[in-house]
Design an enzyme around this catalytic site. Structure first.
Site, short mmCIF file in Angstrom:
data_model
loop_
_atom_site.label_atom_id
_atom_site.label_comp_id
_atom_site.label_asym_id
_atom_site.label_seq_id
_atom_site.Cartn_x
_atom_site.Cartn_y
_atom_site.Cartn_z
N ASP A 168 0.83 -1.20 0.00
CA ASP A 168 0.00 0.00 0.00
C ASP A 168 0.87 1.25 0.00
OD1 ASP A 168 -2.76 -0.85 0.02
OD2 ASP A 168 -2.40 -1.65 2.01
N GLY A 169 1.92 1.25 0.81
CA GLY A 169 2.80 2.42 0.87
C GLY A 169 3.50 2.69 -0.44
#
Length: 395
Positions: A168-169
């Site tokens: 996600d990051g």
């Protein structure tokens, strides 16, 4: 203080992490980010992680710099209000499953009809097309599918998923990057566009040359624990006082300094020591020498000696060590900031320092729908009309 993205308006219609974090990155450098949430079902990220006195702590960072409003996009009036917001926006970030916005009358074509210069970033697990596009998915699924988990862990152990939102990051960074490119294009041409961002892709790019190595040589990278398949020695080692350090020798000169320091200058003259790839073939011998030397000394002694010979070493720290680290302090990485609910708190600062156009954390994450009235007023909606919308569950 205005940032380089001052005047750029971003509608954050996404939930959880990849999309919202991308919007946070844009907000950190001046964009006016409006977080749009369901009136009765707030972004699930507000319930993730620890809380203090009932106040979620993660949201204070993830929601920073954003104005918060509520809209039920599944209702025609809510969808029309989002279209009205889109007319005055530059970027819209969403992460609904493919087909959801279309079902609500908010397809990219309709958004771009309302605002031809709009950048529409669609962040999903698997992208907008393909056999898995409509399936549910999260970053953990991407970490598994991309090959990350398969190469992470001990050789005789199971695949390992990271204990945080790695995919996600990475996707958030890629999305912010894509938005910046699309904004530049819109600035030059007046033409908006749609960004199709699949969480399974950016992490794959960062896994190195595995695709080409498999394509050309049939190589499948194995799990090697904390070692590397590209160079040696590279591992974590325990000190005499039960601390851990990480050593890396990605460059030849560093490898030579480390082995000389630990009392094995003889191996430096070996033909196989001339490259990381061939040093890997002798990893057990190298690890034994480095690990044995470090294991006989305290952390302070090890770090001092590595610094003396200018070899690369890092102390394995938990978050308490990070908070006390003088290097992070010098960089201003940990930011103290006032919060209306919790008082003085600390969080990560903006990602980097820019000499002419620095970023800034303007405020911490706000409460659900805190700015709804103000956002509606900017659309010309009177307080009486706003109350009626609330009574009908639209906001």
């Amino acid at each position: 203080m205005s940032g380089p993205l001052d005047g750029v308006r971003v509608l954050d219609v996404s939930t959880l992490f990849a999309g919202p974090l991308a919007a946070t990155f844009l907000g950190d450098f001046g964009a006016d980010v409006i977080k749009v949430e369901h009136p009765r079902r707030p972004d699930a990220s507000r319930g993730h992680g620890p809380a203090k006195d009932g106040v979620n702590l993660w949201w204070k960072t993830l929601g920073r710099g954003k104005r918060t409003t509520t809209l039920d996009l599944s209702q025609p009036e809510g969808a029309e209000l989002l279209l009205e917001l889109a007319r005055g926006a530059d970027v819209l970030i969403e992460n609904f499953r493919p087909g959801t916005l279309e079902r609500w009358g908010l397809a990219p074509e309709q958004l771009l009809e309302a605002n031809p210069a709009l950048v529409v970033a669609r962040v999903t697990a698997f992208g907008q097309s393909g056999p898995m596009s409509r399936q549910p998915g999260f970053g953990s699924i991407a970490e598994a599918m991309s090959g990350f988990a398969a190469i992470t862990g001990e050789p005789d152990g199971p695949p390992i998923l990271p204990p945080f939102g790695l995919a996600d990051g990475i996707t958030a960074l890629a999305t912010a990057y894509a938005c910046a490119i699309a904004l530049r294009h819109a600035e030059r041409t007046g033409e908006g566009q749609v960004i199709d961002m699949a969480i399974i892709e950016p992490i794959l790019t960062l896994l190195g040359g595995q695709i080409t190595a498999f394509d050309q040589l049939g190589l499948v990278q194995p799990r090697v624990g904390n070692r590397s398949v590209n160079n040696a020695p590279r591992n974590v080692y325990r000190t005499a006082d039960d601390r851990w350090v990480a050593v890396s020798t990605s460059s030849q000169s560093i490898a030579e300094r480390v082995m000389t320091l630990v009392g094995r200058p003889d191996v430096v003259a070996e033909p196989w020591f001339a490259s990381g790839r061939t040093r890997v073939e002798h990893v057990d011998e190298l690890d034994e020498a480095v690990g044995g030397w470090i294991g006989e000394r305290t952390l302070a002694e090890v770090v001092a000696e590595f610094e003396r010979v200018e070899a690369a070493i890092g102390v394995v720290d938990d978050i308490s060590g990070v908070m006390a680290n003088p290097q992070y302090a010098a960089l201003g990485t940990v930011l103290p900031i006032d919060d209306p609910e919790l008082g003085r708190i600390r969080m990560q600062n903006v990602l980097f320092r820019m000499s002419a156009t620095p970023g800034e954390v303007r405020h911490t994450g706000r409460q659900h729908g805190e700015d709804t009235d103000a956002v509606l007023a900017e659309l010309g909606i009177t307080p009486e009309q706003a109350r009626a919308l609330k009574d009908r569950g639209i906001v």
